[in-house]
Enzyme design. Sequence first.
Site, PDB file in Angstrom:
ATOM      1  N   TRP A 285       0.856  -1.178   0.000  1.00 26.39           N
ATOM      2  CA  TRP A 285       0.000   0.000   0.000  1.00 26.39           C
ATOM      3  C   TRP A 285       0.898   1.236   0.000  1.00 26.39           C
ATOM      4  O   TRP A 285       1.909   1.260   0.684  1.00 26.39           O
ATOM      5  CB  TRP A 285      -0.881  -0.017   1.255  1.00 26.39           C
ATOM      6  CG  TRP A 285      -2.046   0.901   1.190  1.00 26.39           C
ATOM      7  CD1 TRP A 285      -2.149   2.112   1.814  1.00 26.39           C
ATOM      8  CD2 TRP A 285      -3.272   0.696   0.501  1.00 26.39           C
ATOM      9  NE1 TRP A 285      -3.351   2.679   1.548  1.00 26.39           N
ATOM     10  CE2 TRP A 285      -4.075   1.821   0.739  1.00 26.39           C
ATOM     11  CE3 TRP A 285      -3.765  -0.333  -0.306  1.00 26.39           C
ATOM     12  CZ2 TRP A 285      -5.344   1.972   0.208  1.00 26.39           C
ATOM     13  CZ3 TRP A 285      -5.032  -0.195  -0.832  1.00 26.39           C
ATOM     14  CH2 TRP A 285      -5.811   0.934  -0.576  1.00 26.39           C
TER      15      TRP A 285
ATOM     16  N   ILE B 204      -1.658   7.297   5.959  1.00 29.04           N
ATOM     17  CA  ILE B 204      -2.004   8.705   5.756  1.00 29.04           C
ATOM     18  C   ILE B 204      -3.438   8.910   6.240  1.00 29.04           C
ATOM     19  O   ILE B 204      -4.354   8.198   5.824  1.00 29.04           O
ATOM     20  CB  ILE B 204      -1.852   9.100   4.275  1.00 29.04           C
ATOM     21  CG1 ILE B 204      -0.397   8.869   3.826  1.00 29.04           C
ATOM     22  CG2 ILE B 204      -2.276  10.555   4.061  1.00 29.04           C
ATOM     23  CD1 ILE B 204      -0.161   8.999   2.350  1.00 29.04           C
TER      24      ILE B 204
ATOM     25  N   SER C 171     -10.517  10.699   6.374  1.00 28.03           N
ATOM     26  CA  SER C 171     -11.623  11.389   7.042  1.00 28.03           C
ATOM     27  C   SER C 171     -12.361  10.508   8.046  1.00 28.03           C
ATOM     28  O   SER C 171     -13.357  10.933   8.615  1.00 28.03           O
ATOM     29  CB  SER C 171     -12.600  11.913   5.991  1.00 28.03           C
ATOM     30  OG  SER C 171     -13.081  10.839   5.203  1.00 28.03           O
ATOM     31  N   THR C 172     -11.866   9.282   8.266  1.00 29.19           N
ATOM     32  CA  THR C 172     -12.516   8.394   9.238  1.00 29.19           C
ATOM     33  C   THR C 172     -11.525   7.976  10.314  1.00 29.19           C
ATOM     34  O   THR C 172     -10.345   8.313  10.268  1.00 29.19           O
ATOM     35  CB  THR C 172     -13.047   7.119   8.544  1.00 29.19           C
ATOM     36  OG1 THR C 172     -11.928   6.337   8.101  1.00 29.19           O
ATOM     37  CG2 THR C 172     -13.948   7.464   7.361  1.00 29.19           C
TER      38      THR C 172
ATOM     39  N   HIS D  21     -10.346   5.074  10.750  1.00 32.71           N
ATOM     40  CA  HIS D  21      -9.558   3.938  10.277  1.00 32.71           C
ATOM     41  C   HIS D  21      -8.067   4.138  10.531  1.00 32.71           C
ATOM     42  O   HIS D  21      -7.373   3.233  10.990  1.00 32.71           O
ATOM     43  CB  HIS D  21      -9.827   3.728   8.779  1.00 32.71           C
ATOM     44  CG  HIS D  21      -9.164   2.522   8.206  1.00 32.71           C
ATOM     45  ND1 HIS D  21      -8.016   2.601   7.454  1.00 32.71           N
ATOM     46  CD2 HIS D  21      -9.490   1.205   8.283  1.00 32.71           C
ATOM     47  CE1 HIS D  21      -7.650   1.380   7.100  1.00 32.71           C
ATOM     48  NE2 HIS D  21      -8.521   0.520   7.578  1.00 32.71           N
TER      49      HIS D  21
END
Length: 163
Positions: free
Chosen positions: A27, A88, A91-92, A94
């Site tokens: 990733w 990185i 907006s959550t 996670h």
Amino acid sequence: MAEFEKGVVPKVLNGTGLKILIVHTRWNLSIVDPLVKGTIETLHSAGVPPSNILVRDVPGAFELPFASQQLLKQNPDINACISIGVLIKGSTMHFEYIADATCQGLMRVGLDLGRPVVLGVLTCLTEDQAFERAGIGRQGHAGHNHGIDWAQAAVEMALLNKK
């Protein structure tokens, strides 16, 4: 004064004879690849031969602790592990869950197996921050490749663990 006393950093890190494992994520490869490259180049400059560097990849940061643990168990001659990834913030929540689980998991692997595991996971608020920490900054700022620091830490801790 002993080489590893408090506040004393070894002047020359000699990694000759050390075997180092690098586990990295797939990733964010545009950031991870330069970090891995910086890590490997620094290990070579510290005397770790290419044949003594084992590199494996995993899907993401959450998989780093398990893969690092299994590969260290399968390779008892490995002196240290560097687990590399990039997280990185989005907006959550996670980001927070993955960052915490990954960091705690990697620390546990090192403590449980009695071998150094270097936390090479960038946790950044923006892509620009991540690119700077990989030494390939954008907007005219090259930044510093943290893979260099992780390689140096791995050699230092492997030498400490051998004493």
